[in-house]
Write a protein that holds these residues in place. Structure first.
Motif, PDB file in Angstrom:
ATOM      1  N   THR A  91       3.829  -4.237   3.196  1.00  0.00           N
ATOM      2  CA  THR A  91       4.558  -2.973   3.181  1.00  0.00           C
ATOM      3  C   THR A  91       3.563  -1.849   2.996  1.00  0.00           C
ATOM      4  OG1 THR A  91       6.411  -4.090   2.087  1.00  0.00           O
ATOM      5  CG2 THR A  91       6.420  -1.687   2.047  1.00  0.00           C
ATOM      6  N   PHE A  92       3.728  -0.776   3.780  1.00  0.00           N
ATOM      7  CA  PHE A  92       2.877   0.389   3.540  1.00  0.00           C
ATOM      8  C   PHE A  92       3.639   1.659   3.838  1.00  0.00           C
ATOM      9  CE2 PHE A  92       1.980  -0.700   7.968  1.00  0.00           C
ATOM     10  CZ  PHE A  92       2.004   0.530   8.608  1.00  0.00           C
ATOM     11  N   ARG A 146      -2.650  -0.501  11.585  1.00  0.00           N
ATOM     12  CA  ARG A 146      -1.479  -1.235  11.107  1.00  0.00           C
ATOM     13  C   ARG A 146      -1.665  -2.739  11.333  1.00  0.00           C
ATOM     14  NH1 ARG A 146       3.827  -1.010  14.547  1.00  0.00           N
ATOM     15  NH2 ARG A 146       2.347  -2.161  15.814  1.00  0.00           N
ATOM     16  N   ALA A 147      -2.145  -3.112  12.507  1.00  0.00           N
ATOM     17  CA  ALA A 147      -2.366  -4.532  12.805  1.00  0.00           C
ATOM     18  C   ALA A 147      -3.399  -5.129  11.852  1.00  0.00           C
ATOM     19  CB  ALA A 147      -2.819  -4.699  14.254  1.00  0.00           C
ATOM     20  N   GLU A 148      -4.447  -4.382  11.558  1.00  0.00           N
ATOM     21  CA  GLU A 148      -5.470  -4.872  10.628  1.00  0.00           C
ATOM     22  C   GLU A 148      -4.901  -5.046   9.219  1.00  0.00           C
ATOM     23  OE1 GLU A 148      -9.054  -6.283   9.187  1.00  0.00           O
ATOM     24  OE2 GLU A 148      -8.446  -5.978  11.268  1.00  0.00           O
ATOM     25  N   ASP A 159       0.862  -1.178   0.000  1.00  0.00           N
ATOM     26  CA  ASP A 159       0.000   0.000   0.000  1.00  0.00           C
ATOM     27  C   ASP A 159       0.902   1.232   0.000  1.00  0.00           C
ATOM     28  OD1 ASP A 159      -1.747   2.111   0.494  1.00  0.00           O
ATOM     29  OD2 ASP A 159      -2.997   0.907   1.833  1.00  0.00           O
ATOM     30  N   SER A 160       0.956   1.918  -1.119  1.00  0.00           N
ATOM     31  CA  SER A 160       1.888   3.034  -1.254  1.00  0.00           C
ATOM     32  C   SER A 160       1.280   4.382  -0.875  1.00  0.00           C
ATOM     33  CB  SER A 160       2.392   3.108  -2.702  1.00  0.00           C
ATOM     34  OG  SER A 160       1.295   3.331  -3.574  1.00  0.00           O
ATOM     35  N   HIS A 161       0.048   4.378  -0.356  1.00  0.00           N
ATOM     36  CA  HIS A 161      -0.588   5.663  -0.025  1.00  0.00           C
ATOM     37  C   HIS A 161      -1.655   5.456   1.040  1.00  0.00           C
ATOM     38  CE1 HIS A 161      -1.318   9.890  -1.286  1.00  0.00           C
ATOM     39  NE2 HIS A 161      -2.463   9.664  -0.670  1.00  0.00           N
ATOM     40  N   ALA A 162      -1.238   5.180   2.261  1.00  0.00           N
ATOM     41  CA  ALA A 162      -2.184   4.907   3.348  1.00  0.00           C
ATOM     42  C   ALA A 162      -2.251   6.090   4.310  1.00  0.00           C
ATOM     43  CB  ALA A 162      -1.760   3.650   4.103  1.00  0.00           C
ATOM     44  N   HIS A 163      -3.449   6.614   4.517  1.00  0.00           N
ATOM     45  CA  HIS A 163      -3.670   7.667   5.513  1.00  0.00           C
ATOM     46  C   HIS A 163      -4.164   6.979   6.784  1.00  0.00           C
ATOM     47  CE1 HIS A 163      -3.231  11.245   2.920  1.00  0.00           C
ATOM     48  NE2 HIS A 163      -3.624  10.402   1.973  1.00  0.00           N
ATOM     49  N   LEU A 164      -3.282   6.772   7.742  1.00  0.00           N
ATOM     50  CA  LEU A 164      -3.624   5.991   8.929  1.00  0.00           C
ATOM     51  C   LEU A 164      -3.698   6.826  10.201  1.00  0.00           C
ATOM     52  CD1 LEU A 164      -1.390   2.857   8.284  1.00  0.00           C
ATOM     53  CD2 LEU A 164      -3.781   3.217   7.673  1.00  0.00           C
ATOM     54  N   VAL A 165      -3.250   8.065  10.153  1.00  0.00           N
ATOM     55  CA  VAL A 165      -3.268   8.904  11.348  1.00  0.00           C
ATOM     56  C   VAL A 165      -4.478   9.829  11.251  1.00  0.00           C
ATOM     57  CG1 VAL A 165      -1.994  10.567  12.750  1.00  0.00           C
ATOM     58  CG2 VAL A 165      -0.761   8.777  11.511  1.00  0.00           C
ATOM     59  N   PHE A 166      -5.574   9.385  11.851  1.00  0.00           N
ATOM     60  CA  PHE A 166      -6.802  10.163  11.855  1.00  0.00           C
ATOM     61  C   PHE A 166      -7.692   9.659  12.970  1.00  0.00           C
ATOM     62  CE2 PHE A 166      -7.819   6.447   9.407  1.00  0.00           C
ATOM     63  CZ  PHE A 166      -9.119   6.145   9.755  1.00  0.00           C
ATOM     64  N   ALA A 167      -8.721  10.418  13.273  1.00  0.00           N
ATOM     65  CA  ALA A 167      -9.721  10.004  14.256  1.00  0.00           C
ATOM     66  C   ALA A 167     -11.097  10.157  13.619  1.00  0.00           C
ATOM     67  CB  ALA A 167      -9.621  10.861  15.520  1.00  0.00           C
ATOM     68  N   GLY A 168     -12.078   9.567  14.244  1.00  0.00           N
ATOM     69  CA  GLY A 168     -13.438   9.629  13.717  1.00  0.00           C
ATOM     70  C   GLY A 168     -13.667   8.577  12.652  1.00  0.00           C
TER      71      GLY A 168
END
Length: 75
Positions: free
Chosen positions: A69-70, A59-61, A7-16
């Motif tokens: 790789t992400f 990340r675990a999911e 995954d070359s474009h993961a937005h993982l830092v967010f809430a909601g």
């Protein structure tokens, strides 16, 4: 051996979350939710620890689903 997903474009830092908005769109309901502003406001209101915990869970999911790789983008 199975190939891993990269995954070359993961937005993982967010809430909601916006699952109700997605469900409404899939049901054909006109768009009336807050859109991305909903998660922007939740992210701004979240503590650093909440954001880190969400990142760890996502990340675990990803790893459990076969992502090997992400690259993690910030907002």
């Amino acid at each position: 051996m199975l190939p891993g997903f990269v995954d070359s474009h993961a937005h993982l830092v967010f809430a909601g979350e916006r699952s109700a908005e997605f469900a409404a769109r899939m049901a054909g309901t006109p768009f009336q939710a807050g859109g991305i502003a909903t998660t922007v406001a939740a992210t701004r209101a979240a503590s650093d620890e909440q954001l880190r915990a969400n990142l760890r869970a996502l990340r675990a999911e990803m790893l459990a689903q076969g992502t090997t790789t992400f690259e993690c983008k910030s907002g």
